[in-house]
Write a protein that holds these residues in place. Structure first.
Motif, PDB file in Angstrom:
ATOM      1  N   LEU A  93      -2.586   3.618  -3.427  1.00 39.79           N
ATOM      2  CA  LEU A  93      -1.619   3.218  -2.805  1.00 39.79           C
ATOM      3  C   LEU A  93      -0.401   1.946  -3.259  1.00 39.79           C
ATOM      4  O   LEU A  93      -1.481   1.265  -3.490  1.00 39.79           O
ATOM      5  N   ASP A  94       0.175   2.275  -3.822  1.00 44.23           N
ATOM      6  CA  ASP A  94       1.701   1.337  -4.447  1.00 44.23           C
ATOM      7  C   ASP A  94       1.930   0.503  -3.657  1.00 44.23           C
ATOM      8  O   ASP A  94       2.020  -1.211  -3.819  1.00 44.23           O
ATOM      9  N   ALA A  95       2.947   1.018  -2.282  1.00 48.90           N
ATOM     10  CA  ALA A  95       4.127   0.209  -1.844  1.00 48.90           C
ATOM     11  C   ALA A  95       4.354   1.134  -0.776  1.00 48.90           C
ATOM     12  O   ALA A  95       3.724   2.697  -1.103  1.00 48.90           O
ATOM     13  N   SER A  96       4.427   1.309   0.109  1.00 50.37           N
ATOM     14  CA  SER A  96       4.832   2.153   1.502  1.00 50.37           C
ATOM     15  C   SER A  96       6.188   1.672   1.739  1.00 50.37           C
ATOM     16  O   SER A  96       6.590  -0.026   1.911  1.00 50.37           O
ATOM     17  N   HIS A 118      11.622  -0.888   5.543  1.00 50.24           N
ATOM     18  CA  HIS A 118      10.474  -2.220   5.425  1.00 50.24           C
ATOM     19  C   HIS A 118      10.167  -1.945   4.417  1.00 50.24           C
ATOM     20  O   HIS A 118       9.099  -0.332   4.609  1.00 50.24           O
ATOM     21  N   ILE A 119       9.456  -2.690   3.352  1.00 51.45           N
ATOM     22  CA  ILE A 119       8.580  -2.488   2.212  1.00 51.45           C
ATOM     23  C   ILE A 119       6.957  -2.686   2.682  1.00 51.45           C
ATOM     24  O   ILE A 119       7.529  -4.846   2.995  1.00 51.45           O
ATOM     25  N   ARG A 120       6.054  -2.332   2.651  1.00 47.72           N
ATOM     26  CA  ARG A 120       4.715  -2.782   1.816  1.00 47.72           C
ATOM     27  C   ARG A 120       3.993  -3.592   0.583  1.00 47.72           C
ATOM     28  O   ARG A 120       4.067  -1.897   0.141  1.00 47.72           O
ATOM     29  N   SER A 121       4.247  -4.638  -0.012  1.00 47.87           N
ATOM     30  CA  SER A 121       3.689  -4.273  -1.449  1.00 47.87           C
ATOM     31  C   SER A 121       2.143  -3.941  -1.334  1.00 47.87           C
ATOM     32  O   SER A 121       1.185  -3.462  -0.406  1.00 47.87           O
ATOM     33  N   GLN A 122       1.955  -3.622  -2.977  1.00 48.55           N
ATOM     34  CA  GLN A 122       0.499  -3.687  -2.852  1.00 48.55           C
ATOM     35  C   GLN A 122      -0.234  -4.731  -2.249  1.00 48.55           C
ATOM     36  O   GLN A 122      -1.858  -4.803  -2.172  1.00 48.55           O
ATOM     37  N   LYS A 123       0.234  -5.768  -2.903  1.00 50.11           N
ATOM     38  CA  LYS A 123      -0.027  -6.712  -2.265  1.00 50.11           C
ATOM     39  C   LYS A 123      -0.540  -7.261  -0.616  1.00 50.11           C
ATOM     40  O   LYS A 123      -1.209  -8.291  -0.136  1.00 50.11           O
ATOM     41  N   GLY A 124      -0.008  -6.959   0.010  1.00 49.64           N
ATOM     42  CA  GLY A 124       0.196  -6.386   1.349  1.00 49.64           C
ATOM     43  C   GLY A 124       1.304  -7.396   2.227  1.00 49.64           C
ATOM     44  O   GLY A 124       1.347  -8.274   3.436  1.00 49.64           O
ATOM     45  N   ASP A 125       2.058  -8.222   1.252  1.00 46.33           N
ATOM     46  CA  ASP A 125       3.428  -8.595   1.561  1.00 46.33           C
ATOM     47  C   ASP A 125       4.180  -7.579   2.233  1.00 46.33           C
ATOM     48  O   ASP A 125       4.871  -6.103   1.924  1.00 46.33           O
TER      49      ASP A 125
END
Length: 193
Positions: A93-96, A118-125
């Motif tokens: 999973l790269d992003a949602s 709402h976006i969640r990046s691979q780093k969790g930001d």
């Protein structure tokens, strides 16, 4: 004579049933004017995967998906919300991405996400805004609206934003933020003069 009366009665009943329905068909046809856009495909309660160059890259979940392909600028419409997951080449999973409304413009390869994005990046930001564009041709994500980015140690806000599509390198315009600051005051206050 009775047979002729029955035949006439049946014929009259058939005509009475058919004539009003013909009028209804015309009324229905007149109800749709040429300026109304009707989707070529309408799907509800969708969960699907999209591949790019033979690899699964995206998962889409939506309550309704309309495709308008028989127009000058074909597009997909997700007017009842969308949840999208983007995968890397190893299917991690790269992003949602989640939004109340989304449009994908096929020729431009451009996503427009609006309302509660709402976006969640691979780093969790976590990225939150009301309007965001994802240009797949240039591999950029951007917005000119207020954005809030939550990281483990700080919260950044601003008006306007641009990022690579991995959401790892980004720039916030007109920014402000809340940062954690460590207290570096000496333990012994007698050394301060």
């Amino acid at each position: 004579m009775i047979s002729l009366s029955i035949t006439v009665a049946v014929w009259a009943a058939v005509m009475l049933l058919l004539l009003p329905s013909c009028g209804k068909k015309k009324a229905l046809a007149d109800a749709i004017d040429s300026t109304q856009l009707i989707p070529d495909m309408n799907s509800t309660e969708v969960t699907t995967y999209i591949s790019d160059s033979g690899m699964i890259r995206y998962k889409i979940i939506t309550a309704e998906w309309n495709i308008y392909s028989e127009i000058d600028s074909p597009y997909w419409a997700f007017e009842k919300g969308i949840y999208l997951e983007k995968f890397d080449t190893l299917f991690n999973l790269d992003a949602s991405i989640k939004a109340d409304t989304a449009y994908y413009y096929e020729y431009k390869k451009l996503w427009k996400l609006s309302s509660n994005v709402h976006i969640r990046s691979q780093k969790g930001d976590q990225f939150d805004t009301e309007l965001m564009f994802w240009d797949q041709k240039t591999e950029k994500i951007y917005s000119d609206r207020f954005i809030k980015i939550e990281q483990p140690d700080k919260i950044l806000t601003g008006y306007g934003f641009e990022s690579n599509q991995q959401m790892t390198e980004y720039q916030i315009f007109n920014n402000t933020g809340i940062f954690t600051v460590e207290d570096t005051a000496p333990a012994d206050s007698s050394t301060i003069k």
